[in-house]
Scaffold this active site. Structure first.
Site, PDB file in Angstrom:
ATOM      1  CE  LYS A  83     131.863 -44.634  36.792  1.00  0.00           C
ATOM      2  NZ  LYS A  83     131.983 -44.214  35.673  1.00  0.00           N
ATOM      3  CD  GLU A 105     127.326 -42.645  43.401  1.00  0.00           C
ATOM      4  OE1 GLU A 105     126.975 -43.379  44.267  1.00  0.00           O
ATOM      5  OE2 GLU A 105     128.483 -43.146  42.716  1.00  0.00           O
ATOM      6  CB  SER A 372     137.502 -45.291  31.335  1.00  0.00           C
ATOM      7  OG  SER A 372     137.167 -44.051  30.529  1.00  0.00           O
TER       8      SER A 372
HETATM    9  C1  LIG Z   1     132.513 -42.716  35.206  1.00  0.00           C
HETATM   10  C2  LIG Z   1     133.376 -42.666  34.149  1.00  0.00           C
HETATM   11  C3  LIG Z   1     134.642 -42.115  34.282  1.00  0.00           C
HETATM   12  C4  LIG Z   1     135.068 -41.322  35.535  1.00  0.00           C
HETATM   13  O1  LIG Z   1     135.039 -42.082  36.704  1.00  0.00           O
HETATM   14  P1  LIG Z   1     136.520 -42.484  37.487  1.00  0.00           P
HETATM   15  O2  LIG Z   1     135.948 -42.951  38.711  1.00  0.00           O
HETATM   16  O3  LIG Z   1     137.311 -41.392  37.350  1.00  0.00           O
HETATM   17  O4  LIG Z   1     136.933 -43.621  36.624  1.00  0.00           O
HETATM   18  C5  LIG Z   1     135.478 -42.376  33.104  1.00  0.00           C
HETATM   19  N1  LIG Z   1     135.167 -42.960  32.163  1.00  0.00           N
HETATM   20  C6  LIG Z   1     134.042 -43.622  31.983  1.00  0.00           C
HETATM   21  C7  LIG Z   1     133.723 -44.076  30.608  1.00  0.00           C
HETATM   22  C8  LIG Z   1     133.076 -43.396  33.065  1.00  0.00           C
HETATM   23  O5  LIG Z   1     131.912 -44.039  32.783  1.00  0.00           O
END
Ligand SMILES: *Cc1c(COP(=O)(O)O)cnc(C)c1O
Length: 397
Positions: A83, A105, A372
């Site tokens: 993010k 948000e 992620s």
């Molecule tokens: C917010 C989040 C996601 C999902 O958001 P995407 O916009 O689909 O990437 C996935 N993994 C983590 C660790 C997140 O914080």
């Protein structure tokens, strides 16, 4: 027309937001032409975010099938998830727009923390909307945002989760469009957000492609990422879209029953409709009412996916699968024990899908999973869920 991905995307917004969205797009396009903006962004990504993030080769998972699994380590960025790539980019853009007040948000709290950190560093005021249910699930991130100087406004409307927080942020923006930038956290919402957020996240794909070629001497056979709003997946996929690389997006199957309200997989079970400024696949009933979603991973608990994903689904370029809460929890524990990495529950969905797919690939195949985020934020809820499952299975699991 710009802002369209096939039949999806667009700009379905109140009249008052048309001007600010146009200003945002114009300022963004100009910034991307300006070498000082690029240099500043690159510098922030290197010195504040901690890029480039490494590629890690797993030692055990996949080995039974002769398949090598690599992780792109977005969990190692500052604040612990992808993010921040987008948050720092848009915060820099807000400076150019001359807007000092930032609203955002947050669902899992990761976007809120990233925005709060980016705003503190760049000297902007942050107000973060968060559903009260999510705040309870993600207490440490709530405290982190406050510590970073953000004002957190808890939302009690609807299901008090991400969708409701987005609605409140939009409402705030409609009343303060002149001095406020809405720092949207995923590839969702009205044009130009899906394009801007994709571009800021495409650094993941650019790095991963270069790193993969350097260490493996080839491109991966498949790239796998979890899809909530869809930003980490679009970011990593963007490096491989033009190549013969299998791309797999993983949505949340929740309890695995496939029943509406028990999952968060609009790209598998949804229908096209309009929500929060965009046309995309949504979970809605016959009257167009948006339905409840469920996933153990709060960042995946959203009834729509970004419009570019809807287009990539229809075109067949990306295949979309699901992983359930149970599969994600199993992958969460397995990656920790076997490889020494505690993934976010969202990312655990991608790991689970990779483990399920590994035996279907020829020996010698190379899979790339976008990790992620890290799992620290999920420890309490994951440990509780694992404990519950043990009780139900009589302590044998
Ligand atoms: C917010 C989040 C996601 C999902 O958001 P995407 O916009 O689909 O990437 C996935 N993994 C983590 C660790 C997140 O914080």
């Amino acid at each position: 027309m710009s802002g369209r991905f096939g039949n999806y995307g667009g700009q379905f917004v109140a009249e008052t937001l048309v001007g600010p969205l146009e200003e945002l797009w114009d300022t963004y396009l100009a910034a991307r032409q300006d070498p000082t903006f690029e240099a500043e962004l690159d510098n922030l990504l290197a010195t504040f975010v901690g890029r480039p993030t490494p590629l890690t080769r797993l030692r055990r998972l996949g080995a039974d099938h002769g398949v090598t699994i690599w992780l792109k380590r977005e969990d190692l960025t500052h604040t612990g998830a992808h993010k921040i790539n987008n948050a720092i980019g848009q915060a820099l853009l807000a400076h150019r727009l001359g807007k000092r007040r930032i609203i955002a948000e947050t669902g899992a709290g990761q976007h809120g923390v990233a925005v709060a950190a980016a705003c503190a560093y760049l000297g902007l005021d942050a107000t973060i909307y968060m559903g009260r249910v999510d705040a309870a699930r993600q207490e440490p991130n709530l405290q982190r945002m406050k510590l970073l100087g953000a004002e957190v406004r808890l939302v009690d409307l609807g299901t008090a989760t991400l969708k409701d927080a987005v609605n409140e942020a939009i409402r705030d923006w409609i009343t303060h469009p002149d001095d406020t930038h809405y720092l949207l956290g995923s590839v969702v919402g009205p044009h130009p957000f899906p394009s801007i957020v994709r571009d800021f996240q495409s650094v993941i794909g650019r790095e991963a492609r270069e790193q993969f070629l350097a260490v493996a001497g080839q491109l991966p056979d498949a790239v796998i990422a979890c899809v909530g709003g869809g930003s980490n997946s679009i970011g990593v996929f963007s490096g491989f879209l033009d190549n013969d690389v299998r791309l797999v997006g993983v949505q949340a199957a929740g309890d695995g029953s496939g029943r509406l309200g028990h999952h968060a997989a609009p790209l598998l079970y949804g229908e096209p409709g309009v929500l929060q400024g965009m046309r995309t696949y949504l979970l809605q009933d016959d009257d167009g009412q948006v339905l409840l979603t469920h996933s153990i991973a709060p960042g995946l608990d959203y009834p729509g996916a970004g419009p570019e994903h809807s287009h990539l689904k229809d075109s067949g370029r990306v295949e979309y699968l699901t992983a359930s809460d149970d599969e994600a929890l199993a992958a969460f524990q397995l990656l920790a024990r076997a490889e020494g990495i505690v993934p976010a529950l969202e990312s655990s969905h991608a790991v689970a899908a990779a483990l399920r797919l590994a035996p279907t690939f020829p020996r010698g195949s190379q899979l790339l999973v976008n990790l992620s985020g890290r799992g620290d934020k999920d420890l309490t809820s994951a440990i509780a869920a694992i404990g519950q499952r043990r009780e139900h299975s009589g302590g044998t699991a």
